[in-house]
Design a protein around this motif. Structure first.
Motif, PDB file in Angstrom:
ATOM      1  N   GLN A 604       0.844  -1.194   0.000  1.00  0.00           N
ATOM      2  CA  GLN A 604       0.000   0.000   0.000  1.00  0.00           C
ATOM      3  C   GLN A 604       0.876   1.239   0.000  1.00  0.00           C
ATOM      4  N   LEU A 605       0.676   2.069  -1.008  1.00  0.00           N
ATOM      5  CA  LEU A 605       1.367   3.346  -1.097  1.00  0.00           C
ATOM      6  C   LEU A 605       0.377   4.433  -0.681  1.00  0.00           C
ATOM      7  N   ARG A 606       0.795   5.284   0.228  1.00  0.00           N
ATOM      8  CA  ARG A 606      -0.116   6.306   0.738  1.00  0.00           C
ATOM      9  C   ARG A 606       0.536   7.678   0.718  1.00  0.00           C
ATOM     10  N   LEU A 607      -0.244   8.649   0.243  1.00  0.00           N
ATOM     11  CA  LEU A 607       0.145  10.054   0.298  1.00  0.00           C
ATOM     12  C   LEU A 607      -0.882  10.782   1.149  1.00  0.00           C
ATOM     13  N   ALA A 608      -0.434  11.503   2.158  1.00  0.00           N
ATOM     14  CA  ALA A 608      -1.334  12.233   3.041  1.00  0.00           C
ATOM     15  C   ALA A 608      -0.781  13.629   3.280  1.00  0.00           C
ATOM     16  N   VAL A 609      -1.664  14.605   3.239  1.00  0.00           N
ATOM     17  CA  VAL A 609      -1.298  15.992   3.534  1.00  0.00           C
ATOM     18  C   VAL A 609      -2.195  16.469   4.667  1.00  0.00           C
ATOM     19  N   THR A 610      -1.600  16.810   5.809  1.00  0.00           N
ATOM     20  CA  THR A 610      -2.360  17.287   6.958  1.00  0.00           C
ATOM     21  C   THR A 610      -2.299  18.814   7.037  1.00  0.00           C
ATOM     22  N   ASN A 611      -3.374  19.394   7.583  1.00  0.00           N
ATOM     23  CA  ASN A 611      -3.511  20.850   7.675  1.00  0.00           C
ATOM     24  C   ASN A 611      -3.167  21.488   6.341  1.00  0.00           C
ATOM     25  N   ILE A 612      -3.912  21.081   5.337  1.00  0.00           N
ATOM     26  CA  ILE A 612      -3.564  21.493   3.974  1.00  0.00           C
ATOM     27  C   ILE A 612      -3.658  22.999   3.787  1.00  0.00           C
ATOM     28  N   GLY A 613      -4.447  23.677   4.609  1.00  0.00           N
ATOM     29  CA  GLY A 613      -4.539  25.131   4.513  1.00  0.00           C
ATOM     30  C   GLY A 613      -3.458  25.871   5.270  1.00  0.00           C
ATOM     31  N   GLY A 614      -2.581  25.142   5.983  1.00  0.00           N
ATOM     32  CA  GLY A 614      -1.523  25.791   6.745  1.00  0.00           C
ATOM     33  C   GLY A 614      -2.049  26.679   7.859  1.00  0.00           C
ATOM     34  N   VAL A 615      -3.178  26.299   8.447  1.00  0.00           N
ATOM     35  CA  VAL A 615      -3.808  27.115   9.483  1.00  0.00           C
ATOM     36  C   VAL A 615      -2.880  27.249  10.686  1.00  0.00           C
ATOM     37  N   HIS A 616      -2.812  28.441  11.228  1.00  0.00           N
ATOM     38  CA  HIS A 616      -2.006  28.699  12.422  1.00  0.00           C
ATOM     39  C   HIS A 616      -2.910  28.652  13.648  1.00  0.00           C
ATOM     40  N   GLY A 617      -2.410  28.095  14.733  1.00  0.00           N
ATOM     41  CA  GLY A 617      -3.200  28.029  15.954  1.00  0.00           C
ATOM     42  C   GLY A 617      -2.336  27.628  17.129  1.00  0.00           C
ATOM     43  N   TYR A 618      -2.972  27.531  18.298  1.00  0.00           N
ATOM     44  CA  TYR A 618      -2.255  27.240  19.533  1.00  0.00           C
ATOM     45  C   TYR A 618      -2.861  26.023  20.229  1.00  0.00           C
ATOM     46  N   ASP A 619      -1.997  25.253  20.852  1.00  0.00           N
ATOM     47  CA  ASP A 619      -2.397  24.248  21.827  1.00  0.00           C
ATOM     48  C   ASP A 619      -2.026  24.761  23.208  1.00  0.00           C
ATOM     49  N   LEU A 620      -2.768  24.292  24.218  1.00  0.00           N
ATOM     50  CA  LEU A 620      -2.558  24.752  25.585  1.00  0.00           C
ATOM     51  C   LEU A 620      -1.924  23.662  26.432  1.00  0.00           C
ATOM     52  N   TYR A 621      -1.017  24.071  27.307  1.00  0.00           N
ATOM     53  CA  TYR A 621      -0.388  23.178  28.277  1.00  0.00           C
ATOM     54  C   TYR A 621      -0.575  23.762  29.673  1.00  0.00           C
ATOM     55  N   GLY A 622      -1.816  24.127  29.956  1.00  0.00           N
ATOM     56  CA  GLY A 622      -2.143  24.804  31.191  1.00  0.00           C
ATOM     57  C   GLY A 622      -2.436  26.268  30.917  1.00  0.00           C
ATOM     58  N   ALA A 623      -3.007  26.952  31.899  1.00  0.00           N
ATOM     59  CA  ALA A 623      -3.383  28.348  31.725  1.00  0.00           C
ATOM     60  C   ALA A 623      -2.163  29.206  31.407  1.00  0.00           C
ATOM     61  N   GLY A 624      -2.240  29.939  30.297  1.00  0.00           N
ATOM     62  CA  GLY A 624      -1.169  30.851  29.921  1.00  0.00           C
ATOM     63  C   GLY A 624       0.068  30.202  29.351  1.00  0.00           C
ATOM     64  N   ALA A 625       0.037  28.899  29.093  1.00  0.00           N
ATOM     65  CA  ALA A 625       1.191  28.177  28.539  1.00  0.00           C
ATOM     66  C   ALA A 625       0.800  27.640  27.161  1.00  0.00           C
ATOM     67  N   TYR A 626       1.513  28.062  26.109  1.00  0.00           N
ATOM     68  CA  TYR A 626       1.091  27.810  24.742  1.00  0.00           C
ATOM     69  C   TYR A 626       2.171  27.089  23.937  1.00  0.00           C
ATOM     70  N   ASP A 627       1.699  26.399  22.907  1.00  0.00           N
ATOM     71  CA  ASP A 627       2.558  25.902  21.842  1.00  0.00           C
ATOM     72  C   ASP A 627       1.789  26.072  20.545  1.00  0.00           C
ATOM     73  N   ILE A 628       2.494  26.170  19.441  1.00  0.00           N
ATOM     74  CA  ILE A 628       1.833  26.286  18.148  1.00  0.00           C
ATOM     75  C   ILE A 628       1.494  24.900  17.626  1.00  0.00           C
ATOM     76  N   ILE A 629       0.562  24.837  16.660  1.00  0.00           N
ATOM     77  CA  ILE A 629       0.176  23.564  16.063  1.00  0.00           C
ATOM     78  C   ILE A 629       0.987  23.349  14.787  1.00  0.00           C
ATOM     79  N   PRO A 630       1.122  22.087  14.347  1.00  0.00           N
ATOM     80  CA  PRO A 630       1.857  21.827  13.111  1.00  0.00           C
ATOM     81  C   PRO A 630       1.198  22.504  11.907  1.00  0.00           C
ATOM     82  N   GLY A 631       2.012  22.810  10.928  1.00  0.00           N
ATOM     83  CA  GLY A 631       1.499  23.397   9.697  1.00  0.00           C
ATOM     84  C   GLY A 631       1.188  22.340   8.659  1.00  0.00           C
ATOM     85  N   ARG A 632       1.256  22.736   7.404  1.00  0.00           N
ATOM     86  CA  ARG A 632       0.995  21.795   6.310  1.00  0.00           C
ATOM     87  C   ARG A 632       2.152  20.804   6.219  1.00  0.00           C
TER      88      ARG A 632
END
Length: 642
Positions: A604-632
């Motif tokens: 099985q050959l597979r091609l996958a593209v995640t977050n194809i729109g390159g949306v920017h956003g944040y994940d939280l690691y507690g109140a006031g503690a941030y990380d960015i989300i992966p891009g495309r």
């Protein structure tokens, strides 16, 4: 050089199993087809669904003590790797009713890779646009016909992430399946991983009530010398014995842990809207976290033509030890986002460490009844004894103890061949873990908490291959978050009420769908709320979560399918006073599969593209503690079976 060796070892392992015909494994992995509902399933490296082990109905099912390995109680410090488990399924609502002794928050069901009686081998390689390289191989080897078989797996990774951090990982697994008699099966296993040169990812802490400014991906701003090292493992043995047609004895003893010779936390504190911050690196000396857990379960069944009753007695236990703290806090001074940290490696000065020890034992009795065409009923009662002893670096000590009665009641009614109604209630006790790395009381152990959950709903077969699940839930827990002094502590209680919807299966010939929604109303209550110190919205708990995955097998091109996925995450509170919220976001993924043969072997050959729109956003690691989300990210992978 080291990364090249890891990938080479994986490829050599892949090729070494290409010796005989076998049934398909990696060439047929497909999480969309495997999903029984939309609440969460992982198969190999693919994951679909609304939930994951650390987020079920807004809470962690692992912290709730609801992990099961082949149905038996398991306290994982390190979650089983795909070399050890063939699938992970999140079971909530009616799907959780088949598990005796449930606790609130749902069940994380790990299914062990059990080697069979036919030779099988498979290999998997992949690469993505971030430079993440993977090589995996697995084999099942029959040693004595119908008696003894061996499973083996190996993997090598050169991991590369959205924040430009990298690490190298090597993992091995061995599983032995021994059937000395028709009524007895023993399955010992061992799984191990070494993580090398793991660069410390940044965590962003803002200086006020605002979100971080725009943070570019693929810009590592940590010091190059901040590289962690970790050893992780799971091993144990499972046994199943049927001394008679009505009796069943199941037992499992498991050891799960991680050993970190050195670990780094990379904090960008007091981050301003203009992108200026203070960089603090926390270096921890040798830390250790390991748990021995297991369960002995004896079942006696009574069956008639249209009914079946079962009485289940269980003994569960765990013993977890942890050494932590004693780290050196290194202030590297001001830095701008995107700037490379050039500070030289200092000499680390460590201090005495803390230790904690958790012991928990549980005895339980359960009844399960099934009436064909009528319904199901299960009742359980447990007595648990929980104790945590903490030895602090300064020589002082503390301990907590709890020994409540826990109980559950669940039932389902089969109204007809297509429609089932269900309802359940469960009361539980769970460990709260420790304060996160960004807290002033970093790594401080938290007390055990009492939890409760009620749910009800229906399951409807819209067609022989398409299922709808709709339900409501009400989950209550104490609320731990950051206070005004940046301590992670008890601030009140949180109740999450909501509606869950799931649609899964074949919507039409060649078209599979997994669609789900969670609409909830989480609220914080308590004295801190009444005094205006804490808002009513709990941190990082969205009111709306939506997911959709579809796969279409093209009828005019054999072996080719197209798939798409979309997830929506609603607005979430990012501060305990509700003054800051992370905006809503929608991510879209696209992919394709091509099933073919290589020298008559399935592939099985597979091609996958995640977050194809390159949306920017944040994940939280507690109140006031941030990380960015992966891009495309684009990934190309190949799985082959022999």
């Amino acid at each position: 050089m080291q990364s090249g060796r890891l990938i080479l070892w994986g490829v050599v392992g892949l090729l070494s199993f290409a010796a005989a015909p076998a049934l398909a494994q990696r060439a047929s992995e497909n999480a969309v087809k495997a999903a029984e509902d939309a609440f969460g399933v992982s198969v190999g490296r693919e994951t679909v669904g609304l939930y994951d082990p650390d987020n079920v109905r807004g809470f962690s099912a692992l912290d709730a003590g609801n992990a099961r390995l082949d149905g038996l109680y398991f306290d994982p410090v390190w979650q089983p790797s795909p070399r050890l488990q063939r699938a992970t399924t999140i079971r909530v609502g009616i799907a959780a009713q088949g598990f005796p002794f449930p606790a609130p928050t749902g069940v994380v069901d790990y299914a062990l890779r059990r080697p069979g009686d036919v030779f099988k081998a498979s290999g998997f390689v992949s690469a993505d646009s971030y430079g993440f390289l993977t090589a995996e191989s697995d084999a099942e080897l029959p040693l004595i016909e119908d008696k003894l078989s061996l499973g083996a797996g190996f993997a090598g990774y050169r991991e590369s992430y959205y924040n430009d951090t990298t690490d190298l990982t090597r993992a091995e697994t061995l599983i032995l399946r021994w059937r000395p008699a028709d009524s007895l099966e023993l399955t010992p296993f061992w799984s191990h991983a070494d993580v090398y040169a793991s660069q410390a990812p940044p965590l962003y802490l803002t200086a006020g009530d605002y979100l971080p400014p725009h943070i570019e991906r693929r810009r590592f701003n940590g010091p190059l010398w901040a590289e962690s090292r970790s050893e992780r493992y799971n091993y144990g043995i499972l046994g199943r014995w049927a001394p008679g047609p009505e009796w069943r004895v199941e037992a499992g003893v498991f050891r799960s842990g991680r050993d970190d010779p050195i670990a780094f936390a990379n904090l960008l504190t007091s981050l301003t809207p203009g992108g200026q911050a203070d960089q603090v690196v926390i270096v921890d000396p040798h830390a250790y976290n390991a748990s021995t857990s297991g369960e002995l379960r004896v079942s006696r069944s009574f069956a008639g033509e249209a009914w079946r009753h079962e009485i289940v007695l269980t003994l569960r236990g765990r013993d977890r030890e942890r050494t932590y703290g004693g780290g050196d806090v290194i202030d590297l001074g001001p830095i701008a986002l995107g700037q490379r940290q050039a500070a030289p490696r200092p000499t680390f000065v460590f201090s005495a460490q803390n230790r904690d020890h958790i012991r928990q034992g549980t005895v339980g009795l359960a009844y399960e009844g099934r009436w064909r065409g009528v319904g199901e009923l299960s009742v359980s009662l447990q007595k648990t004894d929980y104790a945590k002893d903490v030895g602090l670096a300064g020589g002082s000590s503390a301990s907590t103890h709890a020994d409540p009665w826990l109980y559950s009641l669940a039932g389902a009614v089969h109204l007809n061949r297509r429609l089932d109604l269900y309802a359940s209630y469960a009361r539980g006790l769970e460990d709260s873990g420790a304060a996160p790395s960004s807290a002033a009381n970093r790594n401080e152990p938290l007390p055990a908490i009492k939890t409760e959950q009620a749910d009800a709903g229906l399951r409807l077969a819209l067609s022989p291959k398409l299922r709808l699940v709709a339900g409501v839930f009400d989950l209550k827990k104490p609320y731990f978050e950051f206070d005004a002094a940046n301590r992670f502590t008890l601030l009140g209680s949180v109740e999450n009420r909501g509606v869950e919807l799931s649609l899964s299966g074949a919507a039409a010939p060649g078209l599979d769908v997994v669609a789900g929604a969670v609409l909830s109303d989480p609220k914080v209550e308590g004295a801190a709320v009444r005094l205006g110190l804490v808002g009513t919205d709990p941190v990082d708990k969205p009111r709306v979560r939506l997911g959709l995955n579809v796969e279409w097998r093209m009828p005019w091109i054999a072996g080719v399918s197209l798939d798409a996925g979309a997830t929506y995450l609603g607005r979430r509170a990012a501060s305990t006073d509700d003054r800051v919220h992370v905006p809503e976001r929608t991510l879209v993924d696209l992919g394709s599969r091509y099933a073919f043969t290589i020298a008559s072997h399935p592939a099985q050959l597979r091609l996958a593209v995640t977050n194809i729109g390159g949306v920017h956003g944040y994940d939280l690691y507690g109140a006031g503690a941030y990380d960015i989300i992966p891009g495309r990210v684009a990934q190309l992978s190949l799985g082959v079976d022999w």
